[in-house]
Design a protein around this motif. Structure first.
Motif, short mmCIF file in Angstrom:
data_model
loop_
_atom_site.label_atom_id
_atom_site.label_comp_id
_atom_site.label_asym_id
_atom_site.label_seq_id
_atom_site.Cartn_x
_atom_site.Cartn_y
_atom_site.Cartn_z
N SER A 185 4.89 2.18 3.50
CA SER A 185 4.70 3.54 3.00
C SER A 185 5.98 4.23 2.64
CB SER A 185 3.60 4.41 3.12
OG SER A 185 3.32 4.68 4.55
N GLN A 209 6.15 -3.90 -2.59
CA GLN A 209 5.60 -2.16 -2.06
C GLN A 209 5.05 -2.01 -3.24
OE1 GLN A 209 4.26 0.12 -0.63
NE2 GLN A 209 5.21 2.28 -1.33
N LYS A 242 1.33 -0.69 -5.05
CA LYS A 242 1.89 0.91 -5.99
C LYS A 242 1.11 0.65 -7.13
CE LYS A 242 4.09 5.22 -6.89
NZ LYS A 242 5.56 5.77 -6.61
#
Length: 294
Positions: free
Chosen positions: A98, A134, A138
């Motif tokens: 994150s 990432q 997402k």
């Protein structure tokens, strides 16, 4: 003039500034200027590191860029520039996906990969791969959220149909509506045949005994009962038929949700393995590795 906070003044003890363009120390308190002999590479690295720790990313960037003027391939300076760009003090925040807000096609990262030495390229390529994972994770979470919203919608539809089914099972129906539905849908032949046969036999027996009024009343009551039960059967069939579509869609969505969850877990595990490898094989470890790696 580019100014970076540096060491203490040898005259008054004040905090010195560094003019990177002129390559001199300047004391803003007593005005003393120190020559370039004090301006060594070790000092610049120390300045950059301390500025980075204090979140003074602009000052740290200036120091790292000065280091690159002497050595365009300096690994520490290139990595430091990237940290200044993404506002990190160390590489450790990459352990938490994150915290990754840069993209794999980030221009700064791309230029750093082009400038670094071949032995350092893998390090930065892994950082770029972490950004790619990432972004993929997402997208996976967004698709999973969409499927979950669809699942909730279908579950509400199915719940409404089930409520209608339960209401039909425990409440009386309109006799005339039941008769019309029975006529339009042709009803259940077996139930209708049995009902007519029973009514006919009872009516005939009672009529032969001369109790025609009683037979009429009994016939009407029996007819209402038959229509009511026929209606319940027809409504039950219709509701059961209506349940098929939502059930099938709900099962399909649940299967897709499980697949997306498994895919997301796999991506996340790949990300964790990759980022741990980045820290373990760091060419110049910044500090002791966090407990998460042990």
């Amino acid at each position: 003039m580019t100014i970076v906070k540096s060491n203490l003044c040898k005259q008054c003890g004040g905090l010195l500034d560094i003019d990177l363009d002129r390559q001199v120390y300047i004391c803003p308190y007593c005005g003393v200027t120190f020559d370039y002999e004090y301006f060594r590479e070790e000092n610049v690295k120390d300045i950059a590191t301390k500025a980075l720790i204090r979140n003074e990313f602009g000052a740290a960037k200036d120091a790292y860029e000065f280091m690159l003027k002497k050595n365009p391939h300096d690994f520490e300076a290139l990595r430091g520039l990237f940290f200044c760009h993404i506002k990190w003090k160390t590489i450790h925040p990459i352990l938490n996906h994150s915290n990754v807000h840069f993209r794999e096609d980030d221009e700064v990262l791309k230029r750093i990969i082009e400038r670094c030495l071949p032995e350092h390229r893998e390090y930065f390529e892994k950082i770029r791969e972490a950004a790619r994972l990432q972004a993929k994770y997402k997208v996976n979470r967004m698709e999973a959220k969409r499927l979950e919203d669809e699942r909730i919608t279908e579950a509400k539809v199915l719940s409404t149909i089930k409520a209608d089914y339960e209401r039909n099972e425990r409440s009386f129906s309109n006799a005339w509506g039941a008769f019309c539905e029975m006529r339009d849908n042709r009803g259940d032949p077996l139930i209708i045949t049995i009902g007519i046969a029973v009514l006919g036999i009872l009516g005939l027996c009672v009529y032969m005994l001369g109790w025609w009024v009683l037979a009429l009343v009994a016939g009407i009551i029996a007819l209402i009962i038959v229509i009511y039960n026929v209606n319940k059967v027809l409504v039950r069939k219709r509701i059961t038929r209506d349940m098929v579509g939502p059930k099938e869609r709900l099962d399909k969505i649940a299967e897709e949700c499980n697949a997306k969850r498994d895919e997301g877990n796999e991506i996340l595990q790949q990300y964790k393995d990759l980022t741990k490898d980045i820290l373990v094989n760091d060419p110049m470890p910044q500090k002791e590795l966090p407990d998460i790696l042990h």
